[in-house]
Design a protein around this motif. Structure first.
Motif, short mmCIF file in Angstrom:
data_model
loop_
_atom_site.label_atom_id
_atom_site.label_comp_id
_atom_site.label_asym_id
_atom_site.label_seq_id
_atom_site.Cartn_x
_atom_site.Cartn_y
_atom_site.Cartn_z
N ASP A 9 3.28 23.33 -27.49
CA ASP A 9 3.15 22.89 -26.10
C ASP A 9 3.01 21.37 -25.99
O ASP A 9 2.22 20.86 -25.19
CB ASP A 9 1.96 23.56 -25.41
N GLY A 10 3.74 20.65 -26.78
CA GLY A 10 3.68 19.19 -26.73
C GLY A 10 4.11 18.61 -28.06
O GLY A 10 4.95 19.16 -28.75
N GLY A 11 3.48 17.49 -28.43
CA GLY A 11 3.81 16.86 -29.69
C GLY A 11 5.28 16.46 -29.74
O GLY A 11 5.80 15.83 -28.82
N SER A 134 5.12 26.82 -24.32
CA SER A 134 4.74 28.13 -23.80
C SER A 134 4.15 27.97 -22.40
O SER A 134 4.77 28.34 -21.41
CB SER A 134 3.72 28.80 -24.72
N ARG A 135 2.96 27.35 -22.30
CA ARG A 135 2.34 27.16 -21.00
C ARG A 135 3.10 26.14 -20.16
O ARG A 135 3.13 26.24 -18.93
CB ARG A 135 0.89 26.69 -21.17
N ARG A 136 3.72 25.13 -20.77
CA ARG A 136 4.44 24.09 -20.04
C ARG A 136 5.96 24.26 -20.11
O ARG A 136 6.70 23.32 -19.88
CB ARG A 136 4.07 22.71 -20.60
N ARG A 137 6.40 25.46 -20.40
CA ARG A 137 7.83 25.67 -20.63
C ARG A 137 8.67 25.36 -19.40
O ARG A 137 9.73 24.71 -19.49
CB ARG A 137 8.07 27.10 -21.10
N SER A 138 8.24 25.82 -18.23
CA SER A 138 9.03 25.60 -17.02
C SER A 138 9.14 24.12 -16.68
O SER A 138 10.21 23.62 -16.29
CB SER A 138 8.42 26.36 -15.83
N LEU A 139 8.02 23.39 -16.81
CA LEU A 139 8.04 21.96 -16.53
C LEU A 139 8.94 21.23 -17.51
O LEU A 139 9.75 20.37 -17.12
CB LEU A 139 6.63 21.39 -16.59
N ALA A 140 8.83 21.56 -18.79
CA ALA A 140 9.67 20.90 -19.80
C ALA A 140 11.15 21.17 -19.54
O ALA A 140 11.99 20.26 -19.63
CB ALA A 140 9.28 21.39 -21.19
N ASP A 274 4.65 26.61 -14.15
CA ASP A 274 3.52 26.59 -15.08
C ASP A 274 2.19 26.72 -14.36
O ASP A 274 1.20 27.16 -14.94
CB ASP A 274 3.54 25.28 -15.88
N ALA A 275 2.13 26.33 -13.08
CA ALA A 275 0.86 26.33 -12.35
C ALA A 275 0.55 27.68 -11.72
O ALA A 275 -0.62 28.07 -11.63
CB ALA A 275 0.89 25.25 -11.27
N VAL A 276 1.57 28.40 -11.27
CA VAL A 276 1.36 29.68 -10.60
C VAL A 276 1.16 30.77 -11.64
O VAL A 276 2.00 30.93 -12.54
CB VAL A 276 2.55 30.02 -9.69
N PRO A 277 0.07 31.55 -11.56
CA PRO A 277 -0.15 32.60 -12.55
C PRO A 277 0.83 33.76 -12.37
O PRO A 277 1.39 33.97 -11.30
CB PRO A 277 -1.59 33.04 -12.27
#
Length: 426
Positions: A9-11, A134-140, A274-277
């Motif tokens: 999720d980054g790096g 994973s958690r930021r997949r949509s934003l990325a 990523d923000a909406v559960p």
């Protein structure tokens, strides 16, 4: 390298986003802007416009239908060598096209050779990006795909300037040099090994598993329906406005307004995804439904204010559904199968993209206007929304959004050593 239990999720993943940004610009920005060469080819070869149109059509078809090949090769050899090879083929096709003496040469160089290069770049790059997040997949994904909109603005005037100063042969040489930067994009794709990779098997086993995977097949059908109506405004909106009495320049400018709204929609949707559960498929269904309703309302709006408002709304919602469409797939099949899964989806959904515009034109010829064209296009998107409702956990608001094979990876340590034949240099 070592096996990771979950994406970082980054790096280095942000470098993959950068690579995907420039790669999407160099593939679809070139495709969208290639129309500036159209008039030059018609004049140079003295051929009908219909025959010249096949140059871009063949390139798009090869790019889409060849996606499973790029995916299978990436599964076996990793995305880096595959994308770098694709960059070389894309540049080589443009280079050979600058020496063309007939349309057949352009069909083979740009359509077949460059198209094959594009097939080896786009899908493996987005699949690699999905494995890093994973958690930021949509934003990325949303940030990566903004390269399409920005390059569409930049490349059209750039290509026209090149044509004015260097003629079409010199311009193609410089486009070839520009396409060679895809090799640098591929070099940034550092392979990532996840804990579920040993479980999913090779390309043949993955494809066999996916073809027996009900949710994956339903999702592929949904995207094919969406793709059938998705591009209709980009193809026939200007003609529809001309039928309503608009001048050519304002009608064409409205497409630029849609492109700006599309850019905003991609970023906003990536953040919301990523923000909406809950499952991302719900958000995709929302954007798809809104896009379908907007398309169906086009024949009702005749006032300029209403048409501008609908076009802005269409640009936003159609742009918004793109990043979440790519984010749903890892939730369905897991990141271990993302290469083969994305390749198969791209191949099948291209059928809708290829049939949508001719079907819309057929209704225009039969009825004399674009009313039926836009209504049918909206109906296809609404039908796709209906299929999305059948995906797992769609109505379960407490359902986790993790990939389906997390029960496998949770049993493994965060890092375990790779076999000796792994890519140790990374």
């Amino acid at each position: 390298m070592a096996y990771r239990a979950e994406p970082p999720d980054g790096g280095w993943g942000w470098m993959v986003v950068l690579s995907a940004f420039f790669q999407s610009a160099l593939v679809f920005g070139v495709l969208r802007s290639f129309g500036v060469f159209f008039v030059e080819f018609v004049a140079a070869f003295e051929e009908p416009a219909a025959r010249v149109s096949w140059i871009a059509s063949i390139g798009i078809a090869v790019q889409q239908f060849g996606s499973p090949v790029g995916s299978a090769l990436s599964t076996k050899f990793g995305p880096r060598p595959v994308v770098m090879t694709g960059g070389i083929l894309a540049a080589l096709g443009m280079l050979l096209a600058s020496f063309a003496t007939s349309l057949t040469h352009l069909y083979l160089s740009i359509g077949l050779l460059s198209g094959s290069g594009w097939a080896l770049t786009f899908t493996p790059t987005l699949a690699c990006l999905s494995r890093y997040f994973s958690r930021r997949r949509s934003l990325a994904t949303g940030l990566a795909l903004t390269g399409v909109g920005l390059s569409s603005f930049a490349f059209a005037p750039l290509f026209q300037w090149l044509l004015n100063h260097y003629a079409w042969r010199g311009a193609l040489l410089l486009v070839s040099a520009l396409s060679l930067h895809l090799v640098a994009c591929g070099a940034l794709l550092r392979p990532l090994s996840l804990a579920e990779d040993p479980v999913v098997g090779g390309p043949r086993a993955q494809i066999t598993s996916l073809l027996r995977h009900g949710p994956f097949l339903r999702y592929t059908i949904a995207l094919t329906l969406i793709n059938t109506g998705y591009f209709i405004p980009y193809v026939h909106l200007v003609a529809h406005l001309r039928d309503l009495g608009w001048d050519p320049l304002p009608a064409a400018f409205l497409l630029s307004v849609a492109a700006i709204s599309d850019l905003v929609g991609r970023v906003a949707s990536g953040w919301l995804g990523d923000a909406v559960p809950g499952p991302v498929a719900r958000l995709l269904m929302l954007w798809t439904t809104l896009t379908g309703v907007i398309l169906a309302l086009y024949p009702v709006a005749e006032a300029p204010t209403g048409l501008v408002a609908l076009t802005v709304a269409y640009g936003f919602t159609s742009g918004a559904l793109t990043p979440v469409a790519f984010s749903v797939l890892p939730e369905l099949v897991g990141t271990g199968k993302i290469y083969c899964g994305l390749g198969l989806v791209q191949m099948v959904e291209s059928i809708g993209g290829l049939l949508g515009a001719p079907l819309s034109g057929y209704f225009r010829d039969v009825t004399g206007n674009y009313t039926a064209s836009f209504v049918v296009a909206g109906t296809f998107l609404l039908a796709g929304s209906g299929v999305l409702i059948t995906l797992p956990h769609f109505f379960c608001f407490s359902a986790p959004t993790s990939k389906p094979q997390d029960h496998v990876t949770e049993a493994l340590d965060t890092k375990v050593p790779l076999p000796e034949e792994g890519l140790g240099e990374d």
